[in-house]
Design a protein around this motif. Structure first.
Motif, PDB file in Angstrom:
ATOM      1  N   VAL A 113      30.237  40.662 -21.273  1.00  0.00           N
ATOM      2  CA  VAL A 113      29.207  39.995 -20.227  1.00  0.00           C
ATOM      3  C   VAL A 113      30.078  39.433 -19.032  1.00  0.00           C
ATOM      4  N   GLY A 114      31.371  39.465 -19.192  1.00  0.00           N
ATOM      5  CA  GLY A 114      31.877  38.665 -18.092  1.00  0.00           C
ATOM      6  C   GLY A 114      32.442  37.267 -18.266  1.00  0.00           C
ATOM      7  N   ASP A 165      46.842  44.706   5.447  1.00  0.00           N
ATOM      8  CA  ASP A 165      46.644  45.295   4.305  1.00  0.00           C
ATOM      9  C   ASP A 165      45.942  44.866   3.218  1.00  0.00           C
ATOM     10  N   THR A 166      45.878  43.603   3.093  1.00  0.00           N
ATOM     11  CA  THR A 166      45.046  42.801   2.040  1.00  0.00           C
ATOM     12  C   THR A 166      43.740  43.199   1.817  1.00  0.00           C
ATOM     13  N   LYS A 167      43.663  43.570   0.236  1.00  0.00           N
ATOM     14  CA  LYS A 167      42.313  44.201   0.287  1.00  0.00           C
ATOM     15  C   LYS A 167      41.789  43.269  -1.293  1.00  0.00           C
ATOM     16  N   VAL A 168      40.321  43.329  -1.671  1.00  0.00           N
ATOM     17  CA  VAL A 168      39.658  42.825  -2.570  1.00  0.00           C
ATOM     18  C   VAL A 168      39.244  43.939  -3.369  1.00  0.00           C
ATOM     19  N   ARG A 169      39.210  43.968  -4.723  1.00  0.00           N
ATOM     20  CA  ARG A 169      38.615  44.815  -5.655  1.00  0.00           C
ATOM     21  C   ARG A 169      37.947  43.875  -6.742  1.00  0.00           C
ATOM     22  N   ARG A 170      36.582  44.341  -6.729  1.00  0.00           N
ATOM     23  CA  ARG A 170      35.842  43.543  -7.977  1.00  0.00           C
ATOM     24  C   ARG A 170      36.240  44.256  -9.308  1.00  0.00           C
ATOM     25  N   LEU A 171      36.782  43.249 -10.153  1.00  0.00           N
ATOM     26  CA  LEU A 171      37.280  43.759 -11.579  1.00  0.00           C
ATOM     27  C   LEU A 171      35.848  43.389 -12.492  1.00  0.00           C
ATOM     28  N   ILE A 172      35.103  42.513 -12.222  1.00  0.00           N
ATOM     29  CA  ILE A 172      33.927  41.940 -13.331  1.00  0.00           C
ATOM     30  C   ILE A 172      32.855  41.569 -12.367  1.00  0.00           C
ATOM     31  N   TYR A 223      28.316  42.958  -3.066  1.00  0.00           N
ATOM     32  CA  TYR A 223      29.075  43.020  -4.325  1.00  0.00           C
ATOM     33  C   TYR A 223      30.312  43.620  -4.458  1.00  0.00           C
ATOM     34  N   GLU A 224      30.474  44.646  -3.629  1.00  0.00           N
ATOM     35  CA  GLU A 224      31.445  45.517  -3.677  1.00  0.00           C
ATOM     36  C   GLU A 224      32.558  44.810  -3.061  1.00  0.00           C
ATOM     37  N   ASN A 225      32.263  43.820  -2.262  1.00  0.00           N
ATOM     38  CA  ASN A 225      33.340  42.939  -1.597  1.00  0.00           C
ATOM     39  C   ASN A 225      33.882  41.666  -2.498  1.00  0.00           C
ATOM     40  N   GLY A 226      33.267  41.455  -3.629  1.00  0.00           N
ATOM     41  CA  GLY A 226      33.732  40.676  -4.677  1.00  0.00           C
ATOM     42  C   GLY A 226      32.888  39.047  -4.273  1.00  0.00           C
ATOM     43  N   ILE A 227      31.939  39.220  -3.852  1.00  0.00           N
ATOM     44  CA  ILE A 227      30.769  38.010  -3.621  1.00  0.00           C
ATOM     45  C   ILE A 227      30.018  38.010  -4.723  1.00  0.00           C
TER      46      ILE A 227
END
Length: 392
Positions: free
Chosen positions: A27-28, A385-392, A109-113
């Motif tokens: 559940v993270g 070029d910096t990006k964020v990806r949500r892992l959990i 959500y996809e942007n890691g917030i």
């Protein structure tokens, strides 16, 4: 159980860990943060990642219900013209407004917030927030610059807040130029009677004309009131900036977020220190550039002992709802700001203001803060070029 290893893990609550390892349950919830695989987890596959792992981001200032206005208000027109555009265009088909809000929620959500302090003037986002994967605190915003409307405006805000409950929400003033002294007093009385239960957020000094109006009753805000048919004959110049005029009217029983602060100066900051107020700051640099083509004097706020947070404002004044994008702008314009400091503003500082720091904001055992992977850094500096990806 999932195990991630990255070039660095930024717990925020501790120094960055090179070749850091973070272990979470299904559940993270964080099981362990270290530079080693936890004992007994040797059979669990490790996802090896290039980049840094951080907690999920906290967006302390947004207007999700304005998402349908994306691209509809011209850039660099100034705050007064922006307000006119908002009022002209904000009322649209409820289905269109809701659909845009749903997309904005998903984009965040996809942007890691993971958490949002959101401004609302209607009930349109209630179902969106009820179904969201994000934590929301809704600020039910009050507008009413004429004294005789204070009671009606405040009671309407209480009614709207009741509709949002049991979601987390509070009643708050919009801005110095849109809230009468009488309305400020009603919000203060309510806040004082409910200690720590009515979080405050107020737009502050977004343009120089706001200060000019409060000091001399001059500038473009006179045109704004005339445009909306608001009689301001009662208002007397205060001979001081808007912030200095309203701070005494704010509660000492709640945490207060001053948002934007584009024209806040050192005298304003020192003025605040004379009062027993629990002040936090929020910067939304991309919106400041979009509306006024100007930025706050960030250097003035550093090392002053205040909690600093980040926000995106709305899609009416921004091209995306992305905290990393706000961090990028700040670091480009203020190179002395390290990524480590900006990550504090983007995570634990926002969580602390919203009162969710026991669950969000840092990578610590037992917390469920969400995990972001940030890639494309150049020697720990944010680049295009910096990006964020949500892992959990």
């Amino acid at each position: 159980m999932k195990i991630f290893r990255a070039d660095y893990v930024f717990p925020i609550s501790a120094d960055p860990i090179k070749d850091g390892v973070i272990t979470v349950d299904d559940v993270g919830k964080i099981i362990a943060v270290s530079d080693q695989i936890p004992a007994g987890a040797d059979a669990v596959p490790v996802e090896q990642l290039n980049g840094i792992i951080t907690p999920g981001f906290v967006n302390t200032h947004c207007h999700v219900e304005l998402s349908h206005l994306h691209g509809k208000i011209p850039e660099s027109g100034g705050l007064v013209e922006f307000i006119k555009g908002i009022q002209q265009l904000r009322n649209s088909d409820p289905k269109e407004i809701e659909a845009a809000a749903i997309k904005a929620d998903n984009d965040m959500y996809e942007n890691g917030i993971v958490a949002v302090g959101d401004i609302s003037n209607s009930n349109v986002t209630i179902p969106v927030k009820a179904k969201s994967k994000l934590y929301y605190h809704t600020f039910v915003e009050t507008f009413g610059f004429t004294p005789e409307r204070a009671d009606a405006v405040f009671n309407n805000a209480l009614d709207l807040a009741a509709q949002f409950k049991p979601q987390s929400c509070s009643v708050t003033p919009h801005a110095p130029y849109s809230v009468s002294k009488e309305l400020f007093k009603l919000i203060k009385k309510y806040s004082d009677a409910n200690p720590n239960k009515n979080l405050i957020s107020i737009h502050n000094q977004e343009c120089e004309d706001e200060n000019k109006f409060y000091r001399y009753k001059l500038g473009s805000f006179n045109d704004l009131y005339a445009h909306f048919g608001i009689d301001i004959s009662y208002f007397k110049p205060q001979a001081r900036n808007s912030l200095q005029s309203v701070i005494p009217l704010l509660t000492s029983k709640q945490d207060i977020l001053m948002v934007h602060n584009t024209c806040t100066n050192l005298k304003d900051i020192y003025f605040i220190k004379r009062f027993d107020r629990r002040i936090h700051w929020c910067f939304c640099p991309n919106a400041n550039l979009y509306i006024e083509n100007s930025l706050p004097k960030i250097d003035l706020f550093l090392n002053q002992g205040f909690n600093i947070t980040l926000g995106t404002d709305s899609l009416a004044s921004n091209n995306k709802l992305c905290i990393l994008s706000e961090m990028r702008t700040l670091q480009q314009k203020f190179p002395s700001l390290s990524t480590e400091i900006l990550l504090q503003w983007a995570t634990i500082n926002g969580a602390t203001y919203l009162g969710i720091d026991k669950e969000k904001g840092t990578l610590e055992r037992g917390k469920t803060p969400g995990l972001n992977l940030i890639t494309g850094l150049d020697n720990m500096t944010i680049t295009p070029d910096t990006k964020v990806r949500r892992l959990i």
